[in-house]
Design an enzyme around this catalytic site. Structure first.
Site, PDB file in Angstrom:
ATOM      1  N   ARG A  16      39.573  25.609  37.162  1.00  0.00           N
ATOM      2  CA  ARG A  16      38.993  25.383  38.487  1.00  0.00           C
ATOM      3  C   ARG A  16      37.991  26.493  38.790  1.00  0.00           C
ATOM      4  O   ARG A  16      37.847  27.454  38.039  1.00  0.00           O
ATOM      5  CB  ARG A  16      40.085  25.345  39.562  1.00  0.00           C
ATOM      6  N   ASP A  37      43.508  28.282  30.271  1.00  0.00           N
ATOM      7  CA  ASP A  37      44.051  28.559  31.599  1.00  0.00           C
ATOM      8  C   ASP A  37      45.573  28.512  31.529  1.00  0.00           C
ATOM      9  O   ASP A  37      46.146  28.113  30.505  1.00  0.00           O
ATOM     10  CB  ASP A  37      43.543  27.545  32.622  1.00  0.00           C
ATOM     11  N   ASP A  58      47.717  32.714  28.995  1.00  0.00           N
ATOM     12  CA  ASP A  58      47.976  33.792  29.937  1.00  0.00           C
ATOM     13  C   ASP A  58      47.210  34.994  29.392  1.00  0.00           C
ATOM     14  O   ASP A  58      47.576  35.553  28.351  1.00  0.00           O
ATOM     15  CB  ASP A  58      49.473  34.079  30.010  1.00  0.00           C
ATOM     16  N   VAL A  59      46.149  35.397  30.075  1.00  0.00           N
ATOM     17  CA  VAL A  59      45.241  36.397  29.510  1.00  0.00           C
ATOM     18  C   VAL A  59      45.878  37.771  29.353  1.00  0.00           C
ATOM     19  O   VAL A  59      45.323  38.646  28.681  1.00  0.00           O
ATOM     20  CB  VAL A  59      43.935  36.518  30.338  1.00  0.00           C
ATOM     21  N   ASN A  85      36.566  34.892  32.321  1.00  0.00           N
ATOM     22  CA  ASN A  85      36.414  34.545  33.728  1.00  0.00           C
ATOM     23  C   ASN A  85      37.689  34.710  34.543  1.00  0.00           C
ATOM     24  O   ASN A  85      37.632  34.935  35.752  1.00  0.00           O
ATOM     25  CB  ASN A  85      35.928  33.092  33.840  1.00  0.00           C
ATOM     26  N   TYR A 148      41.863  45.246  43.145  1.00  0.00           N
ATOM     27  CA  TYR A 148      40.836  44.355  42.608  1.00  0.00           C
ATOM     28  C   TYR A 148      39.568  45.137  42.259  1.00  0.00           C
ATOM     29  O   TYR A 148      39.023  45.009  41.149  1.00  0.00           O
ATOM     30  CB  TYR A 148      40.525  43.281  43.647  1.00  0.00           C
ATOM     31  N   LYS A 152      37.838  45.733  38.563  1.00  0.00           N
ATOM     32  CA  LYS A 152      36.493  45.243  38.271  1.00  0.00           C
ATOM     33  C   LYS A 152      35.544  46.379  37.890  1.00  0.00           C
ATOM     34  O   LYS A 152      34.624  46.177  37.086  1.00  0.00           O
ATOM     35  CB  LYS A 152      35.952  44.445  39.464  1.00  0.00           C
ATOM     36  N   THR A 183      35.129  29.587  46.051  1.00  0.00           N
ATOM     37  CA  THR A 183      36.208  29.155  45.162  1.00  0.00           C
ATOM     38  C   THR A 183      37.526  29.382  45.898  1.00  0.00           C
ATOM     39  O   THR A 183      37.548  29.888  47.030  1.00  0.00           O
ATOM     40  CB  THR A 183      36.211  29.958  43.855  1.00  0.00           C
TER      41      THR A 183
END
Length: 256
Positions: A16, A37, A58-59, A85, A148, A152, A183
């Site tokens: 998504r 995903d 699962d990254v 992503n 977060y 990043k 999103t």
């Protein structure tokens, strides 16, 4: 001819949002796409719709990364590109952030990106590409998103180091740094089929009109086009760079 004809690209968090639009656009441009995903139902449905391969990923799990890369090569015989992503966002002040919450964000956003580079780079064809999803907050600070923003910022460091180390093979590594994008991360109405997500997006436009010079929230399709640029030959002499896509937010705030 498409801009990605003959290439095989794996996109994480592709069920998504930005990842979905990247998978759709890359497929339209001729790539074989691996949709990765943890949202199996949505991911499989998308893969079936666009003619792609779905893999559960699962990254934060190295073994699952190895399985995903192997599945891509088994299906298509090669791997040419990766879009890291997948990401999560949690709101909290730093002093009120539990360690478990901080580490959850780091595990997906930072460790996931690291494992993606570590797992995919050795298998990428020479001349391949990696696009990491950082953030506007990877370039500056923002209150209430400390975990977060920290993760990043780290993604940008990983991007630059990977670009240096992989340059001898012609593999280019860059980062996209989105601002507010429509999103589920910015607009939770996307998670509720009964909700008016378009109405919420219009309301968000009103909010960001005061913050963003272009006067609106961004669209995931716009981020996908930037990821396409960094994955195709149009960006053949670009590596190790962050690309901010934020409607001018980082440029500053007008007082007029």
């Amino acid at each position: 001819m498409g801009k990605l004809d003959g290439r095989v690209v794996l996109v994480t968090g592709a069920a998504r949002g930005q990842g979905e639009q990247e998978a759709r656009l890359f497929r339209e441009e001729g790539a074989e796409v691996v949709v990765a995903d943890v949202l199996d139902e949505q991911g499989r449905a998308l893969a079936e719709e666009i003619g792609a391969l779905y893999v559960h990923l699962d990254v934060g799990e190295e073994q699952q990364w190895q399985s995903a890369v192997t599945a891509a090569k088994d299906a298509y015989g090669r791997l040419d590109g990766l879009v890291n992503n997948a990401g999560i966002l949690r709101f909290n002040t730093l002093v009120d952030t539990p360690l478990d919450e901080f580490m959850q964000v780091v595990r997906v956003n930072q460790v996931g990106c690291f494992l993606g580079i570590k797992s995919a780079a050795p298998e990428l064809e020479d001349g391949g590409t990696i696009v990491n999803t950082a953030s506007y907050t990877g370039m500056t600070g923002m209150a209430a998103v400390g975990a977060y923003a920290a993760s990043k910022h780290a993604v940008l460091g990983l991007t630059r180091v990977a670009a240096l180390e992989l340059a001898p093979r012609g593999i280019r590594v860059n980062a996209v740094c989105p601002g507010a994008i429509d999103t589920a991360m910015s607009n939770p109405a996307h998670l509720d089929p009964a909700a008016d997500s378009e109405g919420t997006a219009r309301a968000l436009d009103g909010l960001y009109r005061k913050l963003v010079p272009l006067g609106r929230i961004g669209r995931p399709e716009e981020v996908a086009r930037l990821a396409l640029f960094l994955t195709c030959a149009d960006s053949s002499y670009i590596t190790g760079q962050p690309f901010v896509i934020d409607g001018g937010w980082l440029a500053g705030v007008s007082v007029i």
